[in-house]
Design an enzyme around this catalytic site. Structure first.
Site, PDB file in Angstrom:
ATOM      1  N   CYS A 169       0.790  -1.231   0.000  1.00 31.58           N
ATOM      2  CA  CYS A 169       0.000   0.000   0.000  1.00 31.58           C
ATOM      3  C   CYS A 169       0.820   1.277   0.000  1.00 31.58           C
ATOM      4  CB  CYS A 169      -0.973  -0.010   1.178  1.00 31.58           C
ATOM      5  SG  CYS A 169      -2.184  -1.337   1.058  1.00 31.58           S
ATOM      6  N   HIS A 309      -1.965   9.204   4.564  1.00 32.14           N
ATOM      7  CA  HIS A 309      -2.430   7.866   4.208  1.00 32.14           C
ATOM      8  C   HIS A 309      -3.858   7.697   4.721  1.00 32.14           C
ATOM      9  CE1 HIS A 309      -1.888   3.735   2.950  1.00 32.14           C
ATOM     10  NE2 HIS A 309      -2.250   3.281   4.140  1.00 32.14           N
ATOM     11  N   HIS A 346      -9.960   2.584   0.057  1.00 28.41           N
ATOM     12  CA  HIS A 346      -8.517   2.302   0.039  1.00 28.41           C
ATOM     13  C   HIS A 346      -8.210   1.358  -1.118  1.00 28.41           C
ATOM     14  CE1 HIS A 346      -4.499   1.573   1.009  1.00 28.41           C
ATOM     15  NE2 HIS A 346      -4.600   1.078   2.238  1.00 28.41           N
TER      16      HIS A 346
END
Length: 419
Positions: A169, A309, A346
Protein backbone atom coordinates in the site's frame (compact mmCIF):
# COMPACT_ATOMS: atom_id res chain seq x y z
CA UNK A 1 19.43 10.57 -3.23
CA UNK A 2 19.07 14.23 -4.15
CA UNK A 3 20.04 14.81 -7.77
CA UNK A 4 19.55 18.53 -8.09
CA UNK A 5 22.54 18.88 -10.43
CA UNK A 6 20.43 17.41 -13.22
CA UNK A 7 17.58 19.84 -12.60
CA UNK A 8 14.13 19.43 -11.16
CA UNK A 9 11.71 16.65 -12.02
CA UNK A 10 8.30 17.97 -13.01
CA UNK A 11 4.86 16.43 -13.55
CA UNK A 12 3.43 17.19 -16.99
CA UNK A 13 0.54 14.74 -17.24
CA UNK A 14 -1.89 12.98 -14.90
CA UNK A 15 -4.43 10.21 -15.47
CA UNK A 16 -6.84 8.72 -12.93
CA UNK A 17 -9.54 6.08 -12.66
CA UNK A 18 -11.41 6.29 -9.35
CA UNK A 19 -14.83 5.78 -7.77
CA UNK A 20 -15.06 9.60 -7.69
CA UNK A 21 -14.69 9.84 -11.45
CA UNK A 22 -12.78 8.71 -14.50
CA UNK A 23 -10.39 11.35 -15.80
CA UNK A 24 -8.49 14.04 -13.96
CA UNK A 25 -10.93 16.93 -14.16
CA UNK A 26 -13.98 14.88 -13.24
CA UNK A 27 -12.10 13.30 -10.34
CA UNK A 28 -10.73 16.64 -9.09
CA UNK A 29 -14.07 18.47 -9.09
CA UNK A 30 -15.74 15.46 -7.48
CA UNK A 31 -13.35 15.21 -4.53
CA UNK A 32 -13.59 18.95 -3.93
CA UNK A 33 -17.30 18.44 -3.19
CA UNK A 34 -16.37 16.08 -0.36
CA UNK A 35 -18.92 13.37 -1.16
CA UNK A 36 -18.33 9.72 -0.30
CA UNK A 37 -18.40 7.37 -3.27
CA UNK A 38 -18.33 4.23 -1.14
CA UNK A 39 -21.32 1.96 -1.78
CA UNK A 40 -22.88 -1.17 -0.30
CA UNK A 41 -21.22 -4.23 -1.82
CA UNK A 42 -20.44 -7.72 -0.66
CA UNK A 43 -20.00 -11.16 -2.16
CA UNK A 44 -21.18 -12.83 1.06
CA UNK A 45 -24.51 -11.25 2.07
CA UNK A 46 -25.54 -12.30 5.55
CA UNK A 47 -22.28 -14.17 6.11
CA UNK A 48 -19.76 -11.36 6.62
CA UNK A 49 -20.12 -8.04 8.35
CA UNK A 50 -16.70 -6.87 7.32
CA UNK A 51 -16.01 -5.83 3.75
CA UNK A 52 -19.62 -5.03 2.92
CA UNK A 53 -18.76 -1.60 1.52
CA UNK A 54 -16.41 -0.73 -1.33
CA UNK A 55 -15.31 2.11 -3.56
CA UNK A 56 -15.88 0.84 -7.11
CA UNK A 57 -15.12 2.88 -10.22
CA UNK A 58 -18.01 3.29 -12.65
CA UNK A 59 -15.74 2.00 -15.34
CA UNK A 60 -17.86 -0.55 -17.15
CA UNK A 61 -20.89 -2.78 -16.57
CA UNK A 62 -20.57 -5.16 -13.65
CA UNK A 63 -21.04 -8.11 -16.04
CA UNK A 64 -17.58 -7.44 -17.44
CA UNK A 65 -15.80 -8.20 -14.17
CA UNK A 66 -13.29 -10.97 -14.88
CA UNK A 67 -14.54 -13.12 -12.00
CA UNK A 68 -17.97 -13.21 -13.70
CA UNK A 69 -16.70 -14.83 -16.87
CA UNK A 70 -14.27 -17.56 -17.96
CA UNK A 71 -10.62 -16.83 -17.43
CA UNK A 72 -9.07 -15.00 -20.37
CA UNK A 73 -5.55 -14.53 -21.59
CA UNK A 74 -3.51 -12.54 -19.11
CA UNK A 75 -3.72 -8.86 -19.87
CA UNK A 76 -7.51 -8.77 -20.21
CA UNK A 77 -8.06 -8.30 -16.50
CA UNK A 78 -9.89 -5.23 -15.17
CA UNK A 79 -6.57 -4.13 -13.66
CA UNK A 80 -5.08 -3.66 -17.13
CA UNK A 81 -8.06 -1.74 -18.43
CA UNK A 82 -7.85 0.64 -15.45
CA UNK A 83 -4.09 1.03 -15.92
CA UNK A 84 -4.27 1.66 -19.66
CA UNK A 85 -6.99 4.26 -19.23
CA UNK A 86 -4.98 6.18 -16.61
CA UNK A 87 -1.68 5.95 -18.49
CA UNK A 88 -3.15 7.06 -21.81
CA UNK A 89 -4.83 10.03 -20.15
CA UNK A 90 -1.55 11.03 -18.52
CA UNK A 91 0.33 10.77 -21.83
CA UNK A 92 -2.35 12.78 -23.59
CA UNK A 93 -2.34 15.43 -20.87
CA UNK A 94 1.43 15.71 -21.24
CA UNK A 95 1.07 16.28 -24.99
CA UNK A 96 2.85 13.06 -25.93
CA UNK A 97 0.10 11.41 -27.97
CA UNK A 98 1.22 12.93 -31.26
CA UNK A 99 4.00 12.46 -33.80
CA UNK A 100 6.36 14.71 -31.84
CA UNK A 101 5.76 12.78 -28.65
CA UNK A 102 6.23 9.29 -30.06
CA UNK A 103 10.06 9.38 -30.06
CA UNK A 104 10.03 10.45 -26.39
CA UNK A 105 7.59 7.66 -25.51
CA UNK A 106 9.80 5.17 -27.33
CA UNK A 107 12.54 5.84 -24.75
CA UNK A 108 10.36 6.55 -21.72
CA UNK A 109 10.64 4.49 -18.56
CA UNK A 110 7.68 2.85 -16.83
CA UNK A 111 7.58 2.42 -13.04
CA UNK A 112 4.39 0.89 -11.71
CA UNK A 113 3.05 -0.88 -8.66
CA UNK A 114 0.27 -3.25 -7.70
CA UNK A 115 -0.18 -4.94 -4.35
CA UNK A 116 -2.12 -7.96 -5.58
CA UNK A 117 -1.98 -7.86 -9.38
CA UNK A 118 -4.70 -9.17 -11.73
CA UNK A 119 -6.43 -10.97 -8.88
CA UNK A 120 -9.79 -11.43 -10.59
CA UNK A 121 -8.16 -13.41 -13.40
CA UNK A 122 -6.14 -15.42 -10.87
CA UNK A 123 -9.34 -16.33 -9.04
CA UNK A 124 -11.06 -17.35 -12.26
CA UNK A 125 -8.12 -19.53 -13.33
CA UNK A 126 -7.91 -21.31 -9.98
CA UNK A 127 -11.68 -21.85 -9.91
CA UNK A 128 -11.76 -23.26 -13.43
CA UNK A 129 -8.75 -25.52 -12.89
CA UNK A 130 -10.32 -26.86 -9.70
CA UNK A 131 -13.36 -27.75 -11.79
CA UNK A 132 -11.23 -29.50 -14.41
CA UNK A 133 -11.67 -26.88 -17.12
CA UNK A 134 -9.02 -25.98 -19.67
CA UNK A 135 -7.36 -22.60 -19.29
CA UNK A 136 -5.46 -20.54 -21.89
CA UNK A 137 -1.82 -21.44 -22.52
CA UNK A 138 -0.65 -18.03 -21.32
CA UNK A 139 -2.81 -18.06 -18.18
CA UNK A 140 0.33 -18.31 -16.05
CA UNK A 141 1.11 -14.69 -16.96
CA UNK A 142 -1.59 -13.62 -14.53
CA UNK A 143 0.59 -14.93 -11.69
CA UNK A 144 3.75 -13.18 -12.90
CA UNK A 145 3.81 -9.66 -11.46
CA UNK A 146 6.66 -8.60 -13.73
CA UNK A 147 4.39 -9.30 -16.67
CA UNK A 148 2.13 -6.42 -15.58
CA UNK A 149 4.80 -3.82 -16.33
CA UNK A 150 5.91 -5.58 -19.51
CA UNK A 151 2.38 -5.75 -20.88
CA UNK A 152 1.61 -2.13 -20.01
CA UNK A 153 4.87 -0.92 -21.58
CA UNK A 154 4.04 -2.81 -24.76
CA UNK A 155 0.46 -1.58 -24.97
CA UNK A 156 1.27 2.03 -24.17
CA UNK A 157 4.28 2.32 -26.46
CA UNK A 158 6.85 2.94 -23.74
CA UNK A 159 10.20 1.61 -24.88
CA UNK A 160 12.53 2.49 -22.02
CA UNK A 161 13.31 0.49 -18.87
CA UNK A 162 10.39 -0.78 -16.82
CA UNK A 163 9.93 -2.04 -13.29
CA UNK A 164 7.09 -3.25 -11.12
CA UNK A 165 7.26 -2.56 -7.40
CA UNK A 166 5.06 -4.92 -5.35
CA UNK A 167 5.54 -2.90 -2.16
CA UNK A 168 1.94 -3.07 -1.03
CA UNK A 169 0.00 0.00 0.00
CA UNK A 170 2.97 2.35 -0.32
CA UNK A 171 3.41 1.27 -3.95
CA UNK A 172 2.21 4.43 -5.67
CA UNK A 173 4.67 6.59 -3.76
CA UNK A 174 7.43 4.06 -4.35
CA UNK A 175 6.81 3.96 -8.11
CA UNK A 176 7.12 7.75 -8.23
CA UNK A 177 10.22 7.60 -6.02
CA UNK A 178 11.95 5.10 -8.30
CA UNK A 179 11.03 7.13 -11.38
CA UNK A 180 12.45 10.20 -9.66
CA UNK A 181 15.75 8.40 -9.07
CA UNK A 182 15.90 7.20 -12.69
CA UNK A 183 15.35 10.73 -13.99
CA UNK A 184 17.88 12.25 -11.63
CA UNK A 185 20.64 9.81 -12.52
CA UNK A 186 20.04 10.21 -16.24
CA UNK A 187 18.75 6.69 -16.91
CA UNK A 188 15.72 8.26 -18.62
CA UNK A 189 14.58 11.73 -19.65
CA UNK A 190 10.90 10.92 -19.27
CA UNK A 191 8.97 8.35 -17.24
CA UNK A 192 5.46 7.22 -16.44
CA UNK A 193 4.91 6.28 -12.80
CA UNK A 194 1.77 5.00 -11.13
CA UNK A 195 -0.12 2.21 -9.41
CA UNK A 196 -3.26 0.28 -10.27
CA UNK A 197 -5.61 -2.12 -8.49
CA UNK A 198 -8.87 -3.97 -9.11
CA UNK A 199 -9.19 -5.83 -5.80
CA UNK A 200 -12.96 -5.89 -5.25
CA UNK A 201 -13.27 -9.67 -5.58
CA UNK A 202 -14.55 -12.51 -3.37
CA UNK A 203 -11.09 -13.70 -2.29
CA UNK A 204 -9.76 -10.25 -1.43
CA UNK A 205 -12.90 -9.25 0.43
CA UNK A 206 -12.79 -12.46 2.47
CA UNK A 207 -9.05 -12.21 3.15
CA UNK A 208 -9.16 -8.68 4.52
CA UNK A 209 -12.29 -9.46 6.52
CA UNK A 210 -10.57 -12.51 7.98
CA UNK A 211 -7.73 -10.41 9.43
CA UNK A 212 -10.18 -7.76 10.67
CA UNK A 213 -8.66 -5.10 8.41
CA UNK A 214 -11.89 -3.80 6.89
CA UNK A 215 -14.73 -1.93 8.52
CA UNK A 216 -17.55 -3.89 10.20
CA UNK A 217 -19.62 -0.90 11.32
CA UNK A 218 -23.36 -1.28 10.92
CA UNK A 219 -23.86 2.07 9.23
CA UNK A 220 -24.90 3.74 6.00
CA UNK A 221 -22.24 2.41 3.56
CA UNK A 222 -20.96 5.83 2.38
CA UNK A 223 -20.02 6.58 6.01
CA UNK A 224 -18.01 3.40 6.53
CA UNK A 225 -14.67 5.02 5.69
CA UNK A 226 -14.13 7.69 8.35
CA UNK A 227 -10.44 8.53 8.86
CA UNK A 228 -9.54 10.24 12.15
CA UNK A 229 -13.05 9.76 13.57
CA UNK A 230 -13.64 7.93 16.87
CA UNK A 231 -15.95 5.48 15.03
CA UNK A 232 -13.32 4.22 12.57
CA UNK A 233 -12.73 0.47 12.77
CA UNK A 234 -11.08 -0.51 9.52
CA UNK A 235 -10.55 0.55 5.94
CA UNK A 236 -12.99 0.24 3.05
CA UNK A 237 -11.69 -1.58 -0.01
CA UNK A 238 -11.47 0.53 -3.15
CA UNK A 239 -10.17 0.24 -6.70
CA UNK A 240 -8.66 2.46 -9.36
CA UNK A 241 -5.37 3.83 -10.56
CA UNK A 242 -3.25 6.89 -10.97
CA UNK A 243 -0.50 7.65 -13.50
CA UNK A 244 1.90 10.59 -13.62
CA UNK A 245 4.17 11.62 -16.46
CA UNK A 246 7.47 12.80 -14.97
CA UNK A 247 10.30 14.45 -16.86
CA UNK A 248 13.29 16.62 -16.32
CA UNK A 249 12.37 20.27 -16.31
CA UNK A 250 14.68 21.03 -19.22
CA UNK A 251 13.06 18.33 -21.36
CA UNK A 252 9.56 19.57 -20.53
CA UNK A 253 10.34 23.22 -21.25
CA UNK A 254 12.15 22.39 -24.48
CA UNK A 255 9.09 20.68 -25.91
CA UNK A 256 6.62 23.29 -24.62
CA UNK A 257 4.99 21.18 -21.90
CA UNK A 258 3.27 22.84 -18.94
CA UNK A 259 4.62 21.65 -15.55
CA UNK A 260 1.81 20.97 -13.08
CA UNK A 261 4.11 20.51 -10.12
CA UNK A 262 7.51 19.28 -8.98
CA UNK A 263 8.34 15.91 -7.45
CA UNK A 264 10.87 17.32 -5.02
CA UNK A 265 11.76 14.48 -2.67
CA UNK A 266 11.16 10.86 -1.67
CA UNK A 267 11.93 8.77 1.39
CA UNK A 268 11.13 5.19 2.37
CA UNK A 269 11.87 2.91 5.31
CA UNK A 270 10.82 -0.48 6.64
CA UNK A 271 10.11 -0.85 10.33
CA UNK A 272 9.66 -4.65 10.22
CA UNK A 273 7.54 -4.15 13.33
CA UNK A 274 4.67 -6.44 12.31
CA UNK A 275 3.21 -7.94 9.15
CA UNK A 276 0.04 -5.83 9.35
CA UNK A 277 0.27 -3.56 12.41
CA UNK A 278 1.85 -0.12 12.78
CA UNK A 279 3.58 0.97 15.96
CA UNK A 280 1.53 3.72 17.59
CA UNK A 281 4.61 5.89 18.12
CA UNK A 282 4.85 6.63 14.39
CA UNK A 283 8.66 6.51 14.61
CA UNK A 284 9.11 4.71 11.27
CA UNK A 285 6.65 6.98 9.48
CA UNK A 286 8.53 9.96 10.90
CA UNK A 287 11.80 8.60 9.50
CA UNK A 288 10.32 8.32 6.00
CA UNK A 289 9.08 11.92 6.26
CA UNK A 290 12.49 13.15 7.42
CA UNK A 291 14.16 11.41 4.48
CA UNK A 292 11.71 12.94 2.00
CA UNK A 293 12.15 16.43 3.44
CA UNK A 294 15.94 16.12 3.34
CA UNK A 295 15.84 14.80 -0.20
CA UNK A 296 13.66 17.73 -1.27
CA UNK A 297 15.76 20.27 0.58
CA UNK A 298 12.58 21.46 2.31
CA UNK A 299 12.30 22.26 6.00
CA UNK A 300 9.33 21.37 8.17
CA UNK A 301 8.08 24.96 8.27
CA UNK A 302 7.93 25.00 4.46
CA UNK A 303 5.28 22.27 4.32
CA UNK A 304 1.83 23.80 3.87
CA UNK A 305 -0.37 20.70 3.67
CA UNK A 306 -0.18 16.96 4.33
CA UNK A 307 -2.14 14.46 2.25
CA UNK A 308 -2.13 11.60 4.75
CA UNK A 309 -2.43 7.87 4.21
CA UNK A 310 -5.45 8.17 6.53
CA UNK A 311 -6.67 4.61 6.10
CA UNK A 312 -9.49 4.78 8.70
CA UNK A 313 -7.89 2.05 10.80
CA UNK A 314 -7.47 2.65 14.55
CA UNK A 315 -3.68 2.27 14.52
CA UNK A 316 -2.71 4.03 11.30
CA UNK A 317 -4.39 7.37 11.97
CA UNK A 318 -2.87 7.74 15.45
CA UNK A 319 0.58 6.65 14.27
CA UNK A 320 0.51 9.19 11.44
CA UNK A 321 -0.54 11.96 13.81
CA UNK A 322 2.32 11.08 16.15
CA UNK A 323 4.74 11.03 13.20
CA UNK A 324 3.68 14.54 12.19
CA UNK A 325 4.21 15.79 15.73
CA UNK A 326 7.72 14.36 15.66
CA UNK A 327 8.69 15.79 12.27
CA UNK A 328 6.69 19.02 11.95
CA UNK A 329 6.79 19.79 15.68
CA UNK A 330 5.30 23.23 16.35
CA UNK A 331 3.56 23.27 12.98
CA UNK A 332 1.86 19.86 13.36
CA UNK A 333 -1.27 20.98 15.23
CA UNK A 334 -2.13 23.70 12.71
CA UNK A 335 -1.07 21.86 9.56
CA UNK A 336 -4.06 21.31 7.19
CA UNK A 337 -4.35 17.56 6.56
CA UNK A 338 -6.76 15.43 4.59
CA UNK A 339 -7.51 11.82 3.63
CA UNK A 340 -9.15 10.99 0.30
CA UNK A 341 -9.88 7.46 1.50
CA UNK A 342 -12.90 8.95 3.24
CA UNK A 343 -14.35 9.56 -0.22
CA UNK A 344 -13.11 6.68 -2.38
CA UNK A 345 -11.95 3.93 -0.04
CA UNK A 346 -8.52 2.30 0.04
CA UNK A 347 -7.28 1.10 -3.34
CA UNK A 348 -4.15 -0.50 -1.86
CA UNK A 349 -1.05 0.44 -3.93
CA UNK A 350 -3.17 2.62 -6.21
CA UNK A 351 -4.45 4.70 -3.30
CA UNK A 352 -1.36 6.86 -2.94
CA UNK A 353 -0.88 7.16 -6.71
CA UNK A 354 -4.38 8.68 -6.83
CA UNK A 355 -3.60 10.79 -3.77
CA UNK A 356 -0.36 12.01 -5.36
CA UNK A 357 -2.42 13.12 -8.36
CA UNK A 358 -4.55 15.12 -5.91
CA UNK A 359 -1.42 16.52 -4.23
CA UNK A 360 -0.13 17.80 -7.57
CA UNK A 361 -3.52 19.37 -8.28
CA UNK A 362 -3.46 21.01 -4.85
CA UNK A 363 -0.21 22.84 -5.58
CA UNK A 364 -1.36 23.62 -9.11
CA UNK A 365 -4.85 24.90 -8.21
CA UNK A 366 -4.14 26.03 -4.61
CA UNK A 367 -7.11 24.13 -3.19
CA UNK A 368 -7.11 21.39 -0.52
CA UNK A 369 -9.82 18.71 -0.92
CA UNK A 370 -11.80 17.83 2.20
CA UNK A 371 -12.08 14.75 4.37
CA UNK A 372 -15.65 13.55 4.71
CA UNK A 373 -17.31 11.54 7.50
CA UNK A 374 -15.47 13.36 10.28
CA UNK A 375 -18.03 13.93 13.03
CA UNK A 376 -16.04 13.33 16.22
CA UNK A 377 -12.27 13.46 15.82
CA UNK A 378 -10.26 11.06 17.92
CA UNK A 379 -8.39 13.22 20.48
CA UNK A 380 -5.34 11.00 20.02
CA UNK A 381 -5.21 12.28 16.42
CA UNK A 382 -5.85 15.92 17.22
CA UNK A 383 -4.97 17.34 13.80
CA UNK A 384 -6.27 20.24 11.72
CA UNK A 385 -8.35 18.10 9.36
CA UNK A 386 -9.82 19.91 6.35
CA UNK A 387 -13.49 18.97 6.76
CA UNK A 388 -16.25 19.04 5.65
CA UNK A 389 -15.50 21.66 2.96
CA UNK A 390 -12.57 22.30 0.64
CA UNK A 391 -10.07 24.93 1.71
CA UNK A 392 -8.43 27.58 -0.45
CA UNK A 393 -4.85 28.02 0.72
CA UNK A 394 -1.40 29.12 -0.33
CA UNK A 395 0.33 25.78 -0.81
CA UNK A 396 4.01 25.72 -1.74
CA UNK A 397 4.79 22.15 -0.67
CA UNK A 398 2.59 19.12 0.00
CA UNK A 399 3.80 16.14 2.00
CA UNK A 400 2.26 12.81 0.95
CA UNK A 401 2.57 9.83 3.30
CA UNK A 402 1.86 6.15 2.75
CA UNK A 403 2.17 2.91 4.71
CA UNK A 404 1.87 -0.73 3.75
CA UNK A 405 1.76 -4.23 5.16
CA UNK A 406 5.18 -5.53 6.14
CA UNK A 407 6.15 -2.24 7.73
CA UNK A 408 6.89 -0.17 4.61
CA UNK A 409 6.47 3.59 5.05
CA UNK A 410 7.08 6.06 2.23
CA UNK A 411 6.73 9.80 1.75
CA UNK A 412 6.88 12.17 -1.19
CA UNK A 413 7.22 15.96 -1.26
CA UNK A 414 5.31 17.69 -4.09
CA UNK A 415 6.18 21.35 -4.72
CA UNK A 416 4.46 24.16 -6.59
CA UNK A 417 6.16 24.87 -9.91
CA UNK A 418 7.58 28.37 -10.04
CA UNK A 419 7.09 29.00 -6.31
Amino acid sequence: MNGGSRGRVVVTGIGVVTPAGIGLERFWHSILRGTSHVRERTFFPGAEKRGRAAGVAEFEPQSLFAWDRPAEAAGQDRLFRIAETAIFEALSGAGLDNSAGKPLMAEAGLYVSSAIGPISTMEAIVREQSEGAMTPDDAWHAFSFGHIAAKLAERCGLGGPYALLPTGCSGGCDAVGYALAALRCGAVDLAVAGAFEAPVTPLVEAAFARINATSSRDCFAPRASCPFDTMRDGFVLGEGGGALVLEREATAIARGAIPLGVIAGYGSVCSAFHMTDIHESGEAIARSIELALADAGVSADEIDHVNLHGSSTPMNDVAEANALRKTLQNWAEDMPVTSLKSQIGHALAAANAIELAAAVMTVFRQVIPPTTNLFDQDPRVGLNVVSPWLRQAKVRNVLKTASGFGGIHSAVVVSRYGA
